[in-house]
Design a protein around this motif. Structure first.
Motif, mmCIF file in Angstrom:
data_model
loop_
_atom_site.group_PDB
_atom_site.id
_atom_site.type_symbol
_atom_site.label_atom_id
_atom_site.label_comp_id
_atom_site.label_asym_id
_atom_site.label_seq_id
_atom_site.Cartn_x
_atom_site.Cartn_y
_atom_site.Cartn_z
ATOM 1 N N ALA A 22 0.827 -1.204 0.000
ATOM 2 C CA ALA A 22 0.000 0.000 0.000
ATOM 3 C C ALA A 22 0.858 1.248 0.000
ATOM 4 C CB ALA A 22 -0.934 0.007 1.215
ATOM 5 N N ALA A 23 2.023 1.163 0.628
ATOM 6 C CA ALA A 23 2.946 2.301 0.644
ATOM 7 C C ALA A 23 3.713 2.398 -0.660
ATOM 8 C CB ALA A 23 3.911 2.171 1.821
ATOM 9 N N ALA A 24 4.158 1.242 -1.172
ATOM 10 C CA ALA A 24 4.958 1.247 -2.401
ATOM 11 C C ALA A 24 4.122 1.606 -3.623
ATOM 12 C CB ALA A 24 5.606 -0.122 -2.589
ATOM 13 N N GLN A 25 2.858 1.166 -3.658
ATOM 14 C CA GLN A 25 1.936 1.496 -4.743
ATOM 15 C C GLN A 25 2.569 1.301 -6.129
ATOM 16 O OE1 GLN A 25 0.273 5.386 -4.100
ATOM 17 N NE2 GLN A 25 -0.876 4.757 -2.299
ATOM 18 N N GLY A 26 3.048 0.098 -6.359
ATOM 19 C CA GLY A 26 3.597 -0.229 -7.667
ATOM 20 C C GLY A 26 4.977 0.326 -7.932
ATOM 21 N N LEU A 27 5.677 0.788 -6.900
ATOM 22 C CA LEU A 27 7.022 1.324 -7.080
ATOM 23 C C LEU A 27 7.935 0.277 -7.705
ATOM 24 C CD1 LEU A 27 9.142 3.569 -6.495
ATOM 25 C CD2 LEU A 27 9.458 2.546 -4.240
ATOM 26 N N ASN A 28 8.646 0.669 -8.764
ATOM 27 C CA ASN A 28 9.606 -0.202 -9.415
ATOM 28 C C ASN A 28 10.931 -0.094 -8.661
ATOM 29 O OD1 ASN A 28 11.672 -1.242 -11.128
ATOM 30 N ND2 ASN A 28 10.325 -1.017 -12.902
ATOM 31 N N PHE A 29 11.227 -1.097 -7.872
ATOM 32 C CA PHE A 29 12.408 -1.006 -7.015
ATOM 33 C C PHE A 29 13.704 -1.035 -7.818
ATOM 34 C CE2 PHE A 29 9.261 -2.629 -3.919
ATOM 35 C CZ PHE A 29 9.397 -1.635 -2.957
ATOM 36 N N GLU A 30 13.724 -1.746 -8.934
ATOM 37 C CA GLU A 30 14.939 -1.765 -9.749
ATOM 38 C C GLU A 30 15.232 -0.371 -10.299
ATOM 39 O OE1 GLU A 30 17.097 -3.992 -10.062
ATOM 40 O OE2 GLU A 30 16.107 -5.765 -9.246
ATOM 41 N N SER A 31 14.187 0.323 -10.757
ATOM 42 C CA SER A 31 14.377 1.690 -11.250
ATOM 43 C C SER A 31 14.797 2.619 -10.117
ATOM 44 C CB SER A 31 13.086 2.204 -11.896
ATOM 45 O OG SER A 31 12.782 1.466 -13.062
ATOM 46 N N LEU A 32 14.203 2.412 -8.940
ATOM 47 C CA LEU A 32 14.596 3.213 -7.787
ATOM 48 C C LEU A 32 16.073 3.050 -7.500
ATOM 49 C CD1 LEU A 32 14.011 4.913 -5.227
ATOM 50 C CD2 LEU A 32 13.430 2.766 -4.072
ATOM 51 N N ARG A 70 -1.580 9.721 4.198
ATOM 52 C CA ARG A 70 -1.787 8.297 4.416
ATOM 53 C C ARG A 70 -1.937 7.604 3.078
ATOM 54 N NH1 ARG A 70 -2.662 10.806 8.790
ATOM 55 N NH2 ARG A 70 -2.770 9.830 10.851
ATOM 56 N N ASP A 71 -1.049 6.646 2.831
ATOM 57 C CA ASP A 71 -1.014 5.979 1.532
ATOM 58 C C ASP A 71 -2.286 5.188 1.242
ATOM 59 O OD1 ASP A 71 1.969 6.433 0.753
ATOM 60 O OD2 ASP A 71 2.037 5.693 2.803
ATOM 61 N N HIS A 72 -2.979 4.744 2.277
ATOM 62 C CA HIS A 72 -4.157 3.902 2.077
ATOM 63 C C HIS A 72 -5.443 4.707 1.916
ATOM 64 C CE1 HIS A 72 -3.689 4.623 6.405
ATOM 65 N NE2 HIS A 72 -4.987 4.456 6.528
ATOM 66 N N GLU A 73 -5.355 6.040 1.933
ATOM 67 C CA GLU A 73 -6.536 6.878 1.745
ATOM 68 C C GLU A 73 -6.457 7.603 0.417
ATOM 69 O OE1 GLU A 73 -6.829 9.447 5.101
ATOM 70 O OE2 GLU A 73 -7.472 7.854 6.475
ATOM 71 N N ALA A 74 -7.573 7.618 -0.304
ATOM 72 C CA ALA A 74 -7.597 8.227 -1.639
ATOM 73 C C ALA A 74 -7.477 9.736 -1.571
ATOM 74 C CB ALA A 74 -8.881 7.834 -2.370
ATOM 75 N N ARG A 75 -7.965 10.330 -0.497
ATOM 76 C CA ARG A 75 -7.912 11.793 -0.364
ATOM 77 C C ARG A 75 -7.683 12.153 1.097
ATOM 78 N NH1 ARG A 75 -12.982 10.258 -1.537
ATOM 79 N NH2 ARG A 75 -12.670 10.782 -3.722
ATOM 80 N N TRP A 76 -7.309 13.405 1.330
ATOM 81 C CA TRP A 76 -7.063 13.867 2.690
ATOM 82 C C TRP A 76 -8.390 14.002 3.431
ATOM 83 C CZ3 TRP A 76 -5.177 19.475 4.118
ATOM 84 C CH2 TRP A 76 -5.023 19.561 5.507
ATOM 85 N N VAL A 103 0.019 -0.660 7.668
ATOM 86 C CA VAL A 103 -0.054 -0.341 6.242
ATOM 87 C C VAL A 103 1.264 0.225 5.725
ATOM 88 C CG1 VAL A 103 -1.181 1.112 4.508
ATOM 89 C CG2 VAL A 103 -2.541 0.010 6.288
ATOM 90 N N ARG A 104 1.838 1.167 6.462
ATOM 91 C CA ARG A 104 3.026 1.873 5.969
ATOM 92 C C ARG A 104 4.322 1.264 6.481
ATOM 93 N NH1 ARG A 104 4.958 6.106 2.406
ATOM 94 N NH2 ARG A 104 7.116 5.488 2.572
ATOM 95 N N GLY A 105 4.289 0.760 7.717
ATOM 96 C CA GLY A 105 5.522 0.272 8.322
ATOM 97 C C GLY A 105 6.318 1.425 8.908
ATOM 98 N N VAL A 106 6.910 1.229 10.075
ATOM 99 C CA VAL A 106 7.669 2.287 10.740
ATOM 100 C C VAL A 106 8.989 1.714 11.244
ATOM 101 C CG1 VAL A 106 5.625 3.610 11.406
ATOM 102 C CG2 VAL A 106 6.501 1.844 12.945
ATOM 103 N N TYR A 107 9.905 2.631 11.584
ATOM 104 C CA TYR A 107 11.225 2.229 12.062
ATOM 105 C C TYR A 107 11.322 2.185 13.592
ATOM 106 C CZ TYR A 107 12.956 2.681 7.291
ATOM 107 O OH TYR A 107 13.165 2.510 5.942
ATOM 108 N N PHE A 108 10.418 2.839 14.281
ATOM 109 C CA PHE A 108 10.411 2.763 15.738
ATOM 110 C C PHE A 108 9.017 3.113 16.237
ATOM 111 C CE2 PHE A 108 11.482 7.162 14.846
ATOM 112 C CZ PHE A 108 10.807 7.894 15.818
#
Length: 739
Positions: free
Chosen positions: A468-478, A551-557, A646-651
């Motif tokens: 949901a956070a990546a939303q189709g992100l191409n990691f190789e291109s990144l 929020r990546d999982h919401e279509a609008r604010w 949904v997004r994942g956090v570091y702490f």
């Protein structure tokens, strides 16, 4: 007697050492012995290791000289180890859950016939997968043992992962020369322990997860790292000959060596072009000089490569590779013929510009995908204008944002002819996001990635488990975009470690602080009062800056607070400044209250921070910047569990917050209508948060960047980072009003 000692030795980024030590000390096996070597000059690594030593009685820290070679550090650890068998881990390695107990159970009973080495399986961790099979499992099961190397030369076909060999203390005591070497020696030691061993046993128990750098990271290493294998294979050959190794062992060792050399030469993304001639020459010397008598080369195309290497035939070898390149290029050209004509023309124009000479006095800046003069790039550009006015600056700006540029700003619109021209010729390219995929990293150009926040949420390749956070992100291109970076700017150790993991590449981290935060230490009382006046905040009123994140999982604010109700509850003396994420243009539905001011489109955000008495946010990275002001921060975390899932956090922000945490609007209202938002507990939370996340921000970040990157000054000449306790932030609105 202790069965197993795990030795952690070697230099690596702090984030990797931390993960390695945590994987080792998390082992439930009570009789485990852990020895960690740390260089005396590496203060962060030593502090980390000693913290584990204090918490876990199984851990022993062995300080070593900063100049001690890897083998000397390992030898010091062996002297401190208590186990009958030793496992050598590099900080890049991880010990899988339960591995220590599983390995101890597989260790043979002690006695004169016990094998000197137990070879185990391993997993390989790439950026995209942390549990790839090693490829050795089938061979390990087939070999089993125990038997000496002479009876099972196929042991040399196993990957030379040192941590996958459990070596007996008896063998190391009888052959101390194994631990006497200089420079990189893990490849050497992984094979060398097999040669004098009376018996080698095999098992398919996974002994470690071996983390591999990406090719571009290996390519960025110093030249001596690329040539390290030559000395190690030379020593292995001498050791094998000295021990009268049979022809089968010598031949297997030779095949392994030449195979490694040819693989390195074939990987264009791993060996810098300037080093290829010397690498080929040294590989050819070994291929000819160390070839065992009567040894037969493989057949087919692979045999042709081996034959050309052994003859030192560099020109025919390059011709063979060029022929393969032409075949691949022909296929690529055919595929390109299906692309739109306009895109082809654009690339041609850009390619022509790339053939022109690099402009040493041209710097291209961009922020937030062409939104204008903002963030860290803007602060660097301002300092550059002061310290190096001869360097011309051009900003990449979307056409609809051009009217908002400061007067006189030289700019280009994406896709225009001049846009591609400046991107092709500029010596310096500075961005707080990434430049487009088509941008080419030219030799001699300098790419600076400034980032635009301290990471709480998962970033880069760490998003791969959060679709949901990546939303189709191409990691190789990144990763291709990341590989263009020369420098990555960091505001704190947390960011430095996170960027190294989330953006794995060969760039250098500039731990200088965020240039955009310099203003929080340079702004005066007049600046603070002027910012409030421009916003229409009356003297004596409390201004709370509310800055929720996207929020990546919401279509609008969708605002998560009833702002008019909150404004009513806070009273006439409080005004809410509502700043939406830069993905949004305005507050949905409008402010709908006289004391709710929509400042979503207000730039710069630093001015809003200076004007505010307190910050209210959920998970926005603005909290890390605002903490520099040492003003109250309140966290509204009503959907923390959903956001983390949904997004994942570091702490865990709710456990390490910069101030009080509200889990709903009622909690929030209670905090803001009492003294909880600014009491002693809140001050203590903010103090701890500042120590961790405002580590390098002291008002001189932009100066350090400009002097290091643009003026080429050494680290020793840069302004040192002031400790947090010695910094003076901009005055609060209340303090400014009294001056």
């Amino acid at each position: 007697m202790t069965r197993l000692s795990v030795v952690v030795s070697g230099r690596a980024p702090l984030s990797r050492l931390r993960a390695c030590l945590e994987s080792v000390t998390a082992q439930s096996y009570a009789r485990l012995d852990v020895v960690v070597t740390v260089p005396l000059d590496d203060t962060p690594a030593r502090a980390l290791a000693e913290a584990h030593e204090m918490r876990d009685p199984r851990v022993t820290v062995v300080p070593v000289s900063p100049h001690a070679p890897a083998a000397a550090a390992r030898a010091a650890a062996v002297r401190a180890a208590a186990g009958a068998y030793l496992q050598f881990l590099h900080p890049d390695d991880l010990l899988p859950e339960g591995a220590a107990a599983a390995l101890a159970a597989r260790l043979p009973a002690e006695g004169p016939h016990a094998p000197d080495v137990l070879v185990c399986d391993h997993r390989v961790a790439h950026w995209w997968d942390d549990a790839a099979p090693s490829g050795d499992t089938e061979l390990l099961v087939r070999l089993r043992g125990p038997a000496p190397l002479a009876e099972q030369p196929a042991l040399l076909d196993l990957a030379p992962v040192l941590g996958a060999r459990l070596v007996s203390a008896r063998l190391l005591g009888e052959h101390p020369e194994l631990l006497a070497s200089e420079g990189d020696d893990e490849l050497y030691l992984a094979y060398a322990v097999l040669l004098p061993a009376r018996g080698v046993a095999c098992c398919d128990t996974v002994a470690l997860t071996h983390r591999k750098d990406r090719p571009v990271q290996r390519r960025a290493a110093a030249p001596e790292r690329h040539f390290a294998a030559f000395a190690q294979y030379e020593r292995l050959h001498r050791l094998a000959v000295a021990r009268d190794a049979p022809p089968a062992v010598l031949g297997r060792l030779y095949d392994r060596m030449t195979g490694d050399y040819l693989t390195t030469l074939a990987r264009r993304d791993e060996l810098p072009p300037a080093l290829v001639p010397e690498y080929f020459r040294r590989a050819a010397d070994h291929a000819a000089r160390l070839r065992p008598e009567g040894h037969r080369l493989p057949r087919g195309l692979d045999g042709v490569r081996h034959h050309l290497l052994a003859r030192n035939a560099a020109l025919p070898y390059r011709a063979l590779r060029a022929a393969n390149d032409r075949r691949r290029a022909a296929g690529a050209t055919l595929a390109a013929g299906t692309e739109q004509l306009a895109a082809v023309r654009t690339r041609r124009r850009y390619r022509r510009a790339l053939r022109r000479r690099l402009d040493e006095d041209l710097a291209v800046f961009s922020a937030y995908w062409g939104r204008g003069v903002h963030c860290n790039p803007a602060a660097i550009a301002a300092e550059l204008a002061e310290l190096a006015p001869d360097i011309r600056q051009v900003w990449i700006t979307e056409e609809d944002r051009v009217p908002l540029l400061p007067p006189g700003t030289d700019h280009v619109v994406p896709g225009s002819a001049r846009y591609w021209d400046v991107l092709a010729r500029a010596k310096y390219l500075v961005n707080n996001v990434n430049f487009p995929n088509d941008v080419v990293k030219r030799p001699g150009s300098v790419h600076v990635q400034t980032h635009h926040g301290t990471p709480l949420k998962r970033m880069g390749v760490d998003q791969r488990d959060h679709p949901a956070a990546a939303q189709g992100l191409n990691f190789e291109s990144l990763l291709e975009r990341i590989d263009r970076w020369d420098y990555s700017i960091s505001a704190n150790s947390h960011s430095t470690e996170t960027w190294a993991r989330a953006y794995p590449s060969g760039y250098r981290s500039l731990d200088y602080g965020y240039p955009r935060n310099d203003v929080y230490y340079r702004a005066t009382a007049e600046d603070v009062l002027a910012a409030r006046a421009r916003l229409g905040i009356e003297p004596g009123r409390r201004a709370v800056l509310y800055a929720p994140t996207h929020r990546d999982h919401e279509a609008r604010w969708t605002p998560r607070l009833d702002l008019p109700e909150l404004a009513d509850r806070l009273g006439d003396d409080t005004v809410l400044l509502v700043r939406g994420h830069y993905f949004h243009d305005r507050l949905p539905g409008g402010a709908r209250h006289a004391r709710v001011l929509d400042v979503t489109g207000w730039d710069p955000v630093e001015e809003l921070a200076l004007a505010a008495d307190a910050l209210l946010t959920d998970y926005s990275s603005l909290m890390f910047d605002y903490a520099n002001l040492d003003r109250p921060i309140v966290i509204h975390a009503d959907d923390w569990e959903t956001y983390t899932r949904v997004r994942g956090v570091y702490f865990d922000l709710t456990a390490e917050a910069p101030g009080p945490v509200a889990r709903g609007q009622a909690d929030l209202t209670d905090i803001l209508t009492s003294t909880a938002w600014c009491d002693e507990t809140a001050r203590k939370q903010r103090h701890d948060f500042r120590l961790r996340f405002c580590e390098y921000d002291d008002g001189h970040a932009a100066e350090r960047v400009v002097r290091r990157v643009f003026l080429g000054e050494g680290e020793e000449g840069l302004p040192p980072v002031l400790p947090v306790g010695r910094r003076t932030p901009a005055p609060t609105p209340e303090e400014a009003a009294r001056r």
